[in-house]
Design a protein around this motif. Structure first.
Motif, PDB file in Angstrom:
ATOM      1  N   PRO A 172      59.877  33.613  34.118  1.00 32.06           N
ATOM      2  CA  PRO A 172      59.437  34.789  33.279  1.00 32.06           C
ATOM      3  C   PRO A 172      58.251  34.795  32.454  1.00 32.06           C
ATOM      4  O   PRO A 172      57.566  35.790  32.463  1.00 32.06           O
ATOM      5  CB  PRO A 172      60.645  34.988  32.318  1.00 32.06           C
ATOM      6  CG  PRO A 172      61.830  33.992  33.028  1.00 32.06           C
ATOM      7  CD  PRO A 172      61.454  33.235  33.790  1.00 32.06           C
TER       8      PRO A 172
ATOM      9  N   ALA B 252      55.063  37.328  32.815  1.00 36.82           N
ATOM     10  CA  ALA B 252      54.737  37.916  32.011  1.00 36.82           C
ATOM     11  C   ALA B 252      53.072  37.750  31.622  1.00 36.82           C
ATOM     12  O   ALA B 252      52.378  38.395  31.431  1.00 36.82           O
ATOM     13  CB  ALA B 252      55.450  37.535  30.737  1.00 36.82           C
TER      14      ALA B 252
ATOM     15  N   ASN C 224      66.878  34.193  24.641  1.00 33.99           N
ATOM     16  CA  ASN C 224      67.099  35.637  25.226  1.00 33.99           C
ATOM     17  C   ASN C 224      66.582  36.592  24.219  1.00 33.99           C
ATOM     18  O   ASN C 224      66.626  37.941  24.577  1.00 33.99           O
ATOM     19  CB  ASN C 224      68.408  36.209  25.663  1.00 33.99           C
ATOM     20  CG  ASN C 224      69.064  35.149  26.897  1.00 33.99           C
ATOM     21  OD1 ASN C 224      68.842  35.833  28.142  1.00 33.99           O
ATOM     22  ND2 ASN C 224      70.068  34.276  26.619  1.00 33.99           N
TER      23      ASN C 224
ATOM     24  N   TRP D 253      63.407  36.156  22.595  1.00 28.78           N
ATOM     25  CA  TRP D 253      62.045  35.457  22.245  1.00 28.78           C
ATOM     26  C   TRP D 253      61.348  36.760  22.460  1.00 28.78           C
ATOM     27  O   TRP D 253      60.329  37.121  21.721  1.00 28.78           O
ATOM     28  CB  TRP D 253      61.579  34.465  23.226  1.00 28.78           C
ATOM     29  CG  TRP D 253      62.078  33.085  22.751  1.00 28.78           C
ATOM     30  CD1 TRP D 253      62.798  32.093  23.359  1.00 28.78           C
ATOM     31  CD2 TRP D 253      61.736  32.413  21.220  1.00 28.78           C
ATOM     32  NE1 TRP D 253      63.044  31.024  22.442  1.00 28.78           N
ATOM     33  CE2 TRP D 253      62.190  31.119  21.227  1.00 28.78           C
ATOM     34  CE3 TRP D 253      60.978  32.883  20.227  1.00 28.78           C
ATOM     35  CZ2 TRP D 253      62.088  30.252  20.225  1.00 28.78           C
ATOM     36  CZ3 TRP D 253      60.675  32.043  19.095  1.00 28.78           C
ATOM     37  CH2 TRP D 253      61.464  30.877  19.048  1.00 28.78           C
ATOM     38  N   THR D 254      61.661  37.655  23.311  1.00 27.97           N
ATOM     39  CA  THR D 254      60.870  38.586  23.701  1.00 27.97           C
ATOM     40  C   THR D 254      60.639  39.891  22.419  1.00 27.97           C
ATOM     41  O   THR D 254      59.549  40.176  22.210  1.00 27.97           O
ATOM     42  CB  THR D 254      61.480  39.149  24.955  1.00 27.97           C
ATOM     43  OG1 THR D 254      61.377  38.757  26.084  1.00 27.97           O
ATOM     44  CG2 THR D 254      60.567  40.809  25.371  1.00 27.97           C
TER      45      THR D 254
ATOM     46  N   ILE E 237      57.247  40.706  20.244  1.00 31.55           N
ATOM     47  CA  ILE E 237      56.863  41.937  20.037  1.00 31.55           C
ATOM     48  C   ILE E 237      56.882  42.394  18.677  1.00 31.55           C
ATOM     49  O   ILE E 237      55.967  42.795  18.075  1.00 31.55           O
ATOM     50  CB  ILE E 237      57.602  42.789  20.875  1.00 31.55           C
ATOM     51  CG1 ILE E 237      57.561  42.496  22.243  1.00 31.55           C
ATOM     52  CG2 ILE E 237      57.305  44.273  20.638  1.00 31.55           C
ATOM     53  CD1 ILE E 237      58.554  43.245  23.371  1.00 31.55           C
TER      54      ILE E 237
ATOM     55  N   ARG F 123      54.248  43.757  24.583  1.00 31.19           N
ATOM     56  CA  ARG F 123      55.566  44.124  24.843  1.00 31.19           C
ATOM     57  C   ARG F 123      55.710  44.679  26.332  1.00 31.19           C
ATOM     58  O   ARG F 123      56.537  44.429  26.955  1.00 31.19           O
ATOM     59  CB  ARG F 123      55.622  45.432  23.942  1.00 31.19           C
ATOM     60  CG  ARG F 123      56.904  46.222  24.147  1.00 31.19           C
ATOM     61  CD  ARG F 123      56.930  47.504  23.750  1.00 31.19           C
ATOM     62  NE  ARG F 123      55.716  48.513  24.367  1.00 31.19           N
ATOM     63  CZ  ARG F 123      55.062  49.611  23.691  1.00 31.19           C
ATOM     64  NH1 ARG F 123      55.626  49.903  22.528  1.00 31.19           N
ATOM     65  NH2 ARG F 123      54.208  50.111  24.280  1.00 31.19           N
TER      66      ARG F 123
ATOM     67  N   LEU G  59      56.086  41.375  28.470  1.00 26.21           N
ATOM     68  CA  LEU G  59      57.352  40.917  28.445  1.00 26.21           C
ATOM     69  C   LEU G  59      58.562  41.785  28.888  1.00 26.21           C
ATOM     70  O   LEU G  59      59.375  41.396  29.198  1.00 26.21           O
ATOM     71  CB  LEU G  59      57.568  40.331  26.880  1.00 26.21           C
ATOM     72  CG  LEU G  59      56.663  39.244  26.476  1.00 26.21           C
ATOM     73  CD1 LEU G  59      57.006  38.875  25.058  1.00 26.21           C
ATOM     74  CD2 LEU G  59      56.503  38.091  27.213  1.00 26.21           C
ATOM     75  N   ASP G  60      58.321  43.175  28.740  1.00 24.42           N
ATOM     76  CA  ASP G  60      59.398  44.153  29.217  1.00 24.42           C
ATOM     77  C   ASP G  60      58.727  45.297  29.992  1.00 24.42           C
ATOM     78  O   ASP G  60      58.465  46.128  29.325  1.00 24.42           O
ATOM     79  CB  ASP G  60      60.231  44.471  27.892  1.00 24.42           C
ATOM     80  CG  ASP G  60      61.431  45.326  28.052  1.00 24.42           C
ATOM     81  OD1 ASP G  60      61.447  45.414  29.142  1.00 24.42           O
ATOM     82  OD2 ASP G  60      61.873  46.053  27.195  1.00 24.42           O
TER      83      ASP G  60
END
Length: 342
Positions: free
Chosen positions: A36, A40, A256, A258-259, A263, A333, A336-337
């Motif tokens: 991940p 990212a 789970n 950290w994102t 942000i 953001r 990461l997502d």
């Protein structure tokens, strides 16, 4: 047991040694390239706006950290009133005698009206002060928000209900008005009314008060995340194996989270920069002669009609920094997502 039927694209005969080497190489490269964090990072590097914003933000932090060194090489400091020894720097109305606010090879950004301080070094130290307070407040806010939000979400029940009500109360306060009314009360707890408030006390009070009103939003977000995660299979499996709550939080939940934490912190820091500068402008934050973004804008507002240059540099630099950091937060953001990208 019947072996699986090979696909049409795959060779019919593969030696055991070749298969092991292929699996080992594919596994190492796949896990490395598809982690991940690396995915990212690749998405972020493809975002040109985010990369440029990152360079701008790094530049501001670099000059803030190196402000004393830059001022030493430049040969001036933000506290000396150069017009006191050299009256020719100001005209009869105490405005810079030279054009464009007194800008020259000696004073790169000109000099301050009335006092004759060097604008360039004052801005360098002002950025240093504002960013230092904003970074400290952001770190303290994130720590408090993570601890409270994760605790409420994981424990649930009465703890969750109590924390949720406290969060609602904190978020309902008009923070700006409360800052203006509450900051003098904080100073009065430590300093007599007739004494000058030391700069360190102002800075510490700003960090504490900003954090006291900022933790609620990130705590509410993480509480909701934890409420969903604690029912997942990997958390239940950890409980069955006898893992302690502390281990579950640090090994299962936090990785789970950290994102949203990253942000929120990237969006929180520029907000704190503007809040700190606004409080200084209103006279309840950092005060003159301590260099600060808000102090410079407040001083510049007194002379902008006759000398717009003095207000131009702090105002423009703040707009550039806040805009760059907000764009950086949006890019982080999206990296990461990816589902949040519109």
């Amino acid at each position: 047991m019947t072996p699986p039927t090979p696909s049409a694209a795959a060779p019919l005969e593969v030696t055991e040694e070749t298969e092991k080497k292929s699996n080992a190489s594919d596994g190492s490269k796949g896990s490395e390239s598809r982690s991940p964090g690396r995915l990212a990072w690749k998405r972020f590097k493809r975002d040109r706006t985010g990369v440029i914003s990152a360079y701008v933000v790094i530049f501001f932090f670099a000059i803030a950290i190196a402000a004393p060194l830059i001022a030493k090489l430049y040969g001036k400091n933000p506290y000396t009133t150069y017009a006191s020894d050299r009256p020719e720097l100001l005209d009869a109305f105490s405005y810079p005698a030279g054009p464009n606010g007194g800008m020259s090879s000696e004073f790169w950004f000109g000099i301050e009206p009335q006092l004759g301080r060097d604008v360039f070094t004052f801005l360098l130290y002002g950025i240093r002060t504002s960013l230092g307070i904003a970074v400290a407040a952001t770190i303290l806010t994130c720590v408090a928000g993570v601890v409270i939000g994760v605790t409420a979400g994981y424990l649930g029940g009465r703890t969750d209900y109590l924390v949720s009500r406290i969060i609602d109360i904190v978020l309902s306060f008009p923070s700006t008005l409360f800052f203006i009314a509450f900051m003098p009360v904080v100073y009065g707890l430590f300093i007599a009314p007739d004494d000058n408030v030391p700069t360190w006390l102002i800075a510490v009070s700003l960090i504490v008060v900003l954090s006291a009103f900022g933790w609620a939003s990130i705590a509410r977000l993480l509480r909701g995340q934890v409420l969903g995660l604690r029912e997942r299979e990997f958390v239940e499996a950890a409980k069955v194996t006898g893992a302690s709550p502390m281990r579950i939080v640090f090994k299962e939940l936090l990785p789970n989270l950290w994102t949203p934490i990253i942000i929120q912190s990237t969006l929180m820091l520029p907000a704190y920069v503007t809040a700190e500068a606004g409080l200084a402008f209103l006279g309840v934050g950092i005060t003159d002669p301590t260099p600060d973004w808000g102090v410079m804008i407040g001083r510049g507002a007194q002379f902008y009609s006759q000398d717009f240059t003095f207000m131009l540099f702090p105002g423009l630099s703040m707009v550039i920094f806040v805009l760059a950091f907000n764009l950086l937060g949006d890019s982080v953001r999206d990296a990461l997502d990816p589902k949040s990208k519109r």
